[in-house]
Design a protein around this motif. Structure first.
Motif, PDB file in Angstrom:
ATOM      1  N   PHE A 116      -2.359  -2.526  -8.847  1.00 14.27           N
ATOM      2  CA  PHE A 116      -2.918  -2.982  -7.573  1.00 14.27           C
ATOM      3  C   PHE A 116      -4.054  -2.046  -7.161  1.00 14.27           C
ATOM      4  O   PHE A 116      -3.829  -0.965  -6.620  1.00 14.27           O
ATOM      5  N   TYR A 117      -5.263  -2.488  -7.434  1.00 16.14           N
ATOM      6  CA  TYR A 117      -6.474  -1.692  -7.186  1.00 16.14           C
ATOM      7  C   TYR A 117      -7.010  -1.957  -5.786  1.00 16.14           C
ATOM      8  O   TYR A 117      -6.892  -3.069  -5.259  1.00 16.14           O
ATOM      9  N   THR A 118      -7.637  -0.936  -5.187  1.00 19.50           N
ATOM     10  CA  THR A 118      -8.219  -1.071  -3.849  1.00 19.50           C
ATOM     11  C   THR A 118      -9.655  -0.575  -3.830  1.00 19.50           C
ATOM     12  O   THR A 118      -9.956   0.503  -4.339  1.00 19.50           O
ATOM     13  N   SER A 119     -10.520  -1.368  -3.198  1.00 22.52           N
ATOM     14  CA  SER A 119     -11.898  -0.963  -2.941  1.00 22.52           C
ATOM     15  C   SER A 119     -11.983  -0.281  -1.584  1.00 22.52           C
ATOM     16  O   SER A 119     -11.152  -0.520  -0.701  1.00 22.52           O
ATOM     17  N   GLY A 120     -13.038   0.514  -1.394  1.00 23.59           N
ATOM     18  CA  GLY A 120     -13.174   1.283  -0.167  1.00 23.59           C
ATOM     19  C   GLY A 120     -13.529   0.490   1.071  1.00 23.59           C
ATOM     20  O   GLY A 120     -13.565   1.052   2.163  1.00 23.59           O
ATOM     21  N   ARG A 121     -13.810  -0.824   0.963  1.00 23.93           N
ATOM     22  CA  ARG A 121     -14.130  -1.596   2.168  1.00 23.93           C
ATOM     23  C   ARG A 121     -12.878  -2.139   2.846  1.00 23.93           C
ATOM     24  O   ARG A 121     -12.949  -2.674   3.946  1.00 23.93           O
ATOM     25  N   THR A 122     -11.716  -2.011   2.214  1.00 31.28           N
ATOM     26  CA  THR A 122     -10.469  -2.531   2.760  1.00 31.28           C
ATOM     27  C   THR A 122     -10.113  -1.804   4.049  1.00 31.28           C
ATOM     28  O   THR A 122     -10.162  -0.576   4.123  1.00 31.28           O
ATOM     29  N   SER A 123      -9.718  -2.544   5.077  1.00 34.33           N
ATOM     30  CA  SER A 123      -9.406  -1.947   6.378  1.00 34.33           C
ATOM     31  C   SER A 123      -8.118  -1.126   6.319  1.00 34.33           C
ATOM     32  O   SER A 123      -7.314  -1.248   5.381  1.00 34.33           O
ATOM     33  N   ASN A 124      -7.903  -0.299   7.345  1.00 33.62           N
ATOM     34  CA  ASN A 124      -6.657   0.468   7.419  1.00 33.62           C
ATOM     35  C   ASN A 124      -5.437  -0.445   7.421  1.00 33.62           C
ATOM     36  O   ASN A 124      -4.439  -0.176   6.738  1.00 33.62           O
ATOM     37  N   GLU A 125      -5.504  -1.530   8.194  1.00 29.29           N
ATOM     38  CA  GLU A 125      -4.355  -2.423   8.320  1.00 29.29           C
ATOM     39  C   GLU A 125      -4.029  -3.080   6.984  1.00 29.29           C
ATOM     40  O   GLU A 125      -2.866  -3.130   6.557  1.00 29.29           O
ATOM     41  N   ALA A 126      -5.069  -3.576   6.296  1.00 25.96           N
ATOM     42  CA  ALA A 126      -4.843  -4.224   5.006  1.00 25.96           C
ATOM     43  C   ALA A 126      -4.351  -3.222   3.971  1.00 25.96           C
ATOM     44  O   ALA A 126      -3.465  -3.527   3.162  1.00 25.96           O
ATOM     45  N   ALA A 127      -4.914  -2.017   3.979  1.00 21.22           N
ATOM     46  CA  ALA A 127      -4.508  -0.997   3.011  1.00 21.22           C
ATOM     47  C   ALA A 127      -3.052  -0.594   3.212  1.00 21.22           C
ATOM     48  O   ALA A 127      -2.296  -0.432   2.241  1.00 21.22           O
ATOM     49  N   PHE A 128      -2.656  -0.413   4.452  1.00 30.15           N
ATOM     50  CA  PHE A 128      -1.269  -0.034   4.718  1.00 30.15           C
ATOM     51  C   PHE A 128      -0.314  -1.122   4.222  1.00 30.15           C
ATOM     52  O   PHE A 128       0.701  -0.842   3.580  1.00 30.15           O
ATOM     53  N   LEU A 129      -0.645  -2.375   4.508  1.00 26.97           N
ATOM     54  CA  LEU A 129       0.195  -3.482   4.044  1.00 26.97           C
ATOM     55  C   LEU A 129       0.220  -3.564   2.523  1.00 26.97           C
ATOM     56  O   LEU A 129       1.267  -3.840   1.920  1.00 26.97           O
ATOM     57  N   TYR A 130      -0.912  -3.342   1.912  1.00 26.88           N
ATOM     58  CA  TYR A 130      -1.040  -3.472   0.451  1.00 26.88           C
ATOM     59  C   TYR A 130      -0.164  -2.451  -0.269  1.00 26.88           C
ATOM     60  O   TYR A 130       0.587  -2.785  -1.196  1.00 26.88           O
TER      61      TYR A 130
END
Length: 759
Positions: free
Chosen positions: A161-175
């Motif tokens: 599960f990869y994450t880019s730096g534009r992802t918001s705090n809320e989405a990142a926490f859920l992810y």
């Protein structure tokens, strides 16, 4: 008015070359910004959108992570930020009809520039196994496909599960919450490829992997050292802060293998004086050889130790550990070795020392030029050593300043996007949600590619970004992705990663920063953290590009419900309905976010605590700031070879290509150029305007070739060359990485130049 996307790829085989510019911004930047914005958005939409960028009641720029000042201009954006906004708020659309017309194989032959210019994705798209075209799919079916493939895995650790730096705090926490409830820490992110070295060095030395300065500290500094960074292109709003620092009397040392217009003179488009004359920024330019920074800072540390009264002894005695071992290593620094490693003169280093000694408040800023080498972590530790000697951490106007690239890359890490989470974070997660998160470390980017290549990972899910184009060793990365059972990309626009797929593939279109986010609980906003630890809200105002788009938090919530089912202990439906509920949980899990909802509602948001900056308290293993000592390293070049650094043009942001020009460096209408010092070129027998293949050399003996690059004689440091990524990522071996951080060593690639068949 807005224009249609290009139908064919532009021809790039004859780049035009002029004299590099000596100043950044000014009238040309304004004109270029408006032309690009109007082509994508039209006149009215341009005005409405750009005036909301980085405003307290507006949306955070999806570009870089540079912070906003307390008092903001009506136009609080830079040229490249405006380009990022324009491409997100574009009126161009990529519909199901587009995919019916274009096969995946056909799209794979297009350039990244052409793909990105087609516009916003409008529908979820699915590539069935064996199919040649993407086809529209319902959201429910899309999540069902992901659930099918994850259910078929032998272990959750076979999913990435990869994450880019534009992802918001809320989405990142859920992810990260979803991945850990599923049972894996395979959470690589774009930081693995950029500032991981910074985090590794800073965590060990000062106890927190973030910078220790705020924006106002730059305004108070006596000396700012900008090392391995080109703010004029990569963080243009930083130039305003440097201009203000200069007005306050600060001196600036620029340490870089290339002269860059943005650090020469800044023509601030916000003021008449700036437009007419501009401000000279750099007082001392140290044109260092690639990879010589550790040697430079080691010798500076020796010279500080040898200067009576130069060491802040009270700070060293009270707040640091390991001084004697460090001092012994520093005193052994050798002048001749340093001059060889750096390519600098003795007089230049002595002038740098004079400026360091004259400063009571010193800040060192850096970016990829320091973080993407084999010895990046000890290099950054050596920077910290200098600041510790001078007592320059926890003092106003002084400290470490790693300048982050993407707009919320730092926030994503704060939210738990990390393959090696701290036990305390996992304990807090378990206490709050009632499940036992996995404790075994997961894959970072390089190890994730290896796992896909070797068949140990079978599902790849990306929350934003362009993983294939951003990653090293392009041929290896693409072959690895094609071995996956399923590849999934949450995206706003088309990119290379959508056409290098697993057996099955999904494209899930999402809202952009510029767009309104309305859920069943009402209109929502998200939050981001900038490069200096400021957390604030981001509220889009435009109507979504398509009614079929879902927000990133909604995508994660529906994904989790589809994959985890009724057995999940997390209230995913509640989180999708109201993002305030997410922030309440963040407040209970992550230190510094107490009363999150109330504090972020204030205009401008709030500052996260930073113990070294705020209290001169260092939460390291020793309880103090740690001096370190490591052998000095620098790249050794075989005869007839050059050391290549990959870099951005002024018409790109990370892997997003806005155009084919690099205005400041004098390059137009092409990206396949290699910048070579004229003396090196003469010795190698390559004329300006000739065409060469770049061939990298690595211990595995594999030939990695980037063909058809026009040679541009350019004032680089001797023995050093430069070319744009992602075109040159093919030259970076997957296992050529920084010690400790495992970051790809994209700034020090040994290459030979061979006459191209196209010449």
């Amino acid at each position: 008015m807005a224009t249609r996307p290009p139908k064919s790829d532009p021809v790039q085989d004859a780049p035009q070359v002029a004299v590099p510019q000596q100043a950044a911004a000014g009238l040309p930047a304004i004109g270029h910004t408006l032309r690009v914005a109007q082509r994508q958005m039209g006149v009215r939409r341009t005005a409405l959108t750009l005036l909301r960028v980085n405003q307290k009641d507006g949306f955070d720029c999806p570009g870089c992570a540079w912070p906003e000042p307390e008092h903001r201009h009506a136009a609080e954006f830079c040229e490249n930020g405006a380009k990022a906004v324009a491409e997100e708020a574009t009126l161009r659309r990529v519909t199901p009809e587009f995919f019916a017309e274009h096969s995946v194989a056909g799209l794979a032959n297009r350039s990244g520039y052409w793909l990105g210019q087609q516009g916003r994705l409008t529908h979820p798209m699915y590539l069935p196994e064996g199919a040649e075209h993407y086809e529209p799919v319902s959201w429910e079916r899309a999540f069902g496909i992901v659930a099918e493939e994850i259910a078929a895995l032998g272990s959750p650790d076979e999913a990435v599960f990869y994450t880019s730096g534009r992802t918001s705090n809320e989405a990142a926490f859920l992810y990260q919450l979803f991945a850990r409830e599923l049972g894996t820490n395979n959470l690589p992110d774009c930081s693995n490829m950029c500032h991981e070295s910074s985090g590794s060095a800073l965590n060990e030395t000062i106890g927190i992997g973030k910078g220790s300065v705020l924006l106002e500290d730059l305004h108070k500094a006596d000396l700012i050292i900008v090392a391995g960074q080109n703010p004029g292109t990569n963080h243009p709003r930083m130039l305003s802060a440097l201009e203000k620092a200069k007005a306050g009397g600060a001196k600036i040392i620029s340490v870089n293998p290339l002269p860059e217009a943005g650090l020469g003179r800044f023509k601030n488009p916000q003021t008449p004086q700036g437009m007419l004359r501009g401000t000279a920024l750099t007082d001392l330019f140290l044109q260092i050889r690639i990879g010589g920074d550790q040697a430079l800072f080691r010798l500076l540390n020796r010279l500080v130790l040898e200067t009576e009264g130069a060491v802040d002894q009270d700070f060293v005695d009270t707040h640091t550990h390991g001084f004697e071992e460090f001092a012994a290593a520093a005193r052994a620094a050798d002048w001749d070795e340093t001059l060889t490693a750096t390519g600098l003169t003795r007089a230049e280093i002595e002038e740098a020392l004079r400026m360091v000694l004259a400063s009571e408040r010193t800040i060192v800023c850096w970016a990829m030029g320091l973080t993407q080498h084999k010895h990046s972590v000890p290099t950054i530790r050596e920077v910290v050593n200098l600041l510790l000697l001078r007592g320059a951490i926890g003092r106003p106007g002084a400290g470490v300043c790693p300048v982050r690239g993407h707009s919320n890359v730092q926030g994503d890490r704060t939210m738990g996007i990390f393959e090696r989470p701290a036990p305390a974070f996992l304990d807090a997660l378990e206490k709050e949600f009632g499940f036992a998160p996995p404790r075994e470390h997961g894959y970072d980017v390089v190890r994730a590619i290896g796992a896909l290549r070797d068949g140990d990972a079978k599902v790849f899910f990306a929350m934003g970004g362009n993983f294939v184009a951003a990653s090293p060793d392009t041929e290896v990365t693409e072959a690895a992705m094609r071995r996956a059972r399923l590849t999934v990309h949450v995206s706003t626009k088309l990119n290379r990663s959508h056409v290098v797929t697993g057996a099955r593939a999904l494209i899930l279109p999402t809202l952009g920063r510029t767009e309104r986010d309305v859920q069943s609980g009402g209109e929502q906003f998200v939050t981001v953290e900038d490069s200096m630890g400021m957390v604030h809200a981001s509220r889009g105002r435009l109507e979504p590009a398509s009614p079929m788009l879902l927000s990133e938090p909604a995508i994660v919530c529906r994904l989790a419900r589809g994959v985890l089912g009724e057995g999940s202990v997390v209230p995913w439906a509640e989180f999708e309905r109201d993002y305030a509920a997410i922030r309440d949980r963040i407040a209970r899990v992550i230190p510094g976010f107490d009363d999150f909802n109330a504090r972020v509602a204030r205009p401008g948001g709030f500052t996260l605590p930073h113990a070294p900056r705020d209290e001169r308290r260092f939460p390291t293993a020793t309880g103090k700031a740690n001096f370190t000592a490591a052998p000095v390293e620098y790249p050794k070049l075989p005869e007839g070879r050059l050391l290549l650094q990959t870099l951005r043009s002024h018409d790109q942001y990370n892997t997003t290509i806005y155009g084919l020009d690099d205005r400041y460096r004098g390059i137009r209408n092409g990206r396949r150029v290699v910048l070579v010092n004229p003396e090196d070129a003469r010795e190698l027998g390559v004329a300006d305007g000739s065409y060469v293949d770049l061939v990298s050399e690595w211990r595995d003996g594999v030939e990695r070739r980037a063909p058809g690059f026009r040679v541009v004689h350019y004032p680089t440091a001797r023995g050093c060359a430069a070319a744009y990524y992602p075109e040159t990522n093919v030259l970076v071996p997957l296992d050529a990485t920084a010690d400790t951080s495992n970051t790809p060593a994209s700034k020090s690639v040994v290459v030979r130049l061979e006459q191209s068949a196209t010449d």
